[in-house]
Design an enzyme around this catalytic site. Structure first.
Site, PDB file in Angstrom:
ATOM      1  N   TYR A 108     -40.174  19.723 -17.293  1.00  0.00           N
ATOM      2  CA  TYR A 108     -40.838  20.932 -17.784  1.00  0.00           C
ATOM      3  C   TYR A 108     -42.134  20.546 -18.493  1.00  0.00           C
ATOM      4  O   TYR A 108     -42.177  19.526 -19.181  1.00  0.00           O
ATOM      5  CB  TYR A 108     -39.942  21.653 -18.790  1.00  0.00           C
ATOM      6  CG  TYR A 108     -38.630  22.142 -18.232  1.00  0.00           C
ATOM      7  CD1 TYR A 108     -38.467  23.475 -17.864  1.00  0.00           C
ATOM      8  CD2 TYR A 108     -37.545  21.282 -18.080  1.00  0.00           C
ATOM      9  CE1 TYR A 108     -37.262  23.938 -17.370  1.00  0.00           C
ATOM     10  CE2 TYR A 108     -36.337  21.732 -17.574  1.00  0.00           C
ATOM     11  CZ  TYR A 108     -36.204  23.059 -17.216  1.00  0.00           C
ATOM     12  OH  TYR A 108     -35.007  23.514 -16.714  1.00  0.00           O
ATOM     13  N   HIS A 149     -41.029  27.255 -17.155  1.00  0.00           N
ATOM     14  CA  HIS A 149     -40.261  26.959 -15.950  1.00  0.00           C
ATOM     15  C   HIS A 149     -40.521  25.507 -15.580  1.00  0.00           C
ATOM     16  O   HIS A 149     -41.611  24.985 -15.805  1.00  0.00           O
ATOM     17  CB  HIS A 149     -40.695  27.857 -14.787  1.00  0.00           C
ATOM     18  CG  HIS A 149     -40.291  29.279 -14.960  1.00  0.00           C
ATOM     19  ND1 HIS A 149     -38.997  29.709 -14.810  1.00  0.00           N
ATOM     20  CD2 HIS A 149     -41.016  30.373 -15.282  1.00  0.00           C
ATOM     21  CE1 HIS A 149     -38.944  31.009 -15.029  1.00  0.00           C
ATOM     22  NE2 HIS A 149     -40.159  31.438 -15.318  1.00  0.00           N
ATOM     23  N   LYS A 181     -40.805  23.762  -6.347  1.00  0.00           N
ATOM     24  CA  LYS A 181     -41.109  22.679  -7.275  1.00  0.00           C
ATOM     25  C   LYS A 181     -41.689  21.508  -6.487  1.00  0.00           C
ATOM     26  O   LYS A 181     -41.579  21.451  -5.271  1.00  0.00           O
ATOM     27  CB  LYS A 181     -39.846  22.222  -8.005  1.00  0.00           C
ATOM     28  CG  LYS A 181     -39.225  23.316  -8.850  1.00  0.00           C
ATOM     29  CD  LYS A 181     -38.047  22.838  -9.628  1.00  0.00           C
ATOM     30  CE  LYS A 181     -37.272  23.940 -10.293  1.00  0.00           C
ATOM     31  NZ  LYS A 181     -37.966  25.085 -10.765  1.00  0.00           N
TER      32      LYS A 181
END
Length: 103
Positions: free
Chosen positions: A37, A45, A76
């Site tokens: 993070y 997020h 991601k």
């Protein structure tokens, strides 16, 4: 041994990223060692999934495809960390994208 090398990689990666201000939590539910993070997980997020490998040559094509698909599905970037010549090295996989092609 691989266990010792991977443990060292995990420790060095965690320490390096923590010192840069990132927060790290377990990445097991995403197939990695850590989820990263940019700040406090209560506020941000996660942006990255980190997996530590014995070395860069131990990454198989099947693993590469798996990590790319996972990164794409959860939006991601997959980071791969390994130690090369006593130096912690990161490389990233942003996922698989289909691009239009002209024939």
């Amino acid at each position: 041994s691989q266990c010792t090398q991977q443990s060292s990689c995990r420790y060095q990666a965690f320490k390096s990223l923590w010192e840069k201000g990132f927060y790290l939590t377990s990445g097991i539910k995403f197939g990695g060692d850590f989820v990263i993070y940019p700040g406090d997980p209560a506020t941000y997020h996660s942006q990255f999934i980190l997996v530590c490998m014995e070395d860069s040559s131990s990454l198989t094509l099947k693993q590469l495809i798996t990590y790319a698909r996972m990164a794409t599905s959860v939006k991601k970037t997959f980071l791969i960390a390994f130690i090369k010549n006593s130096t912690l090295t990161f490389t990233s996989i942003n996922g698989l994208t289909s691009r239009p092609r002209s024939y």
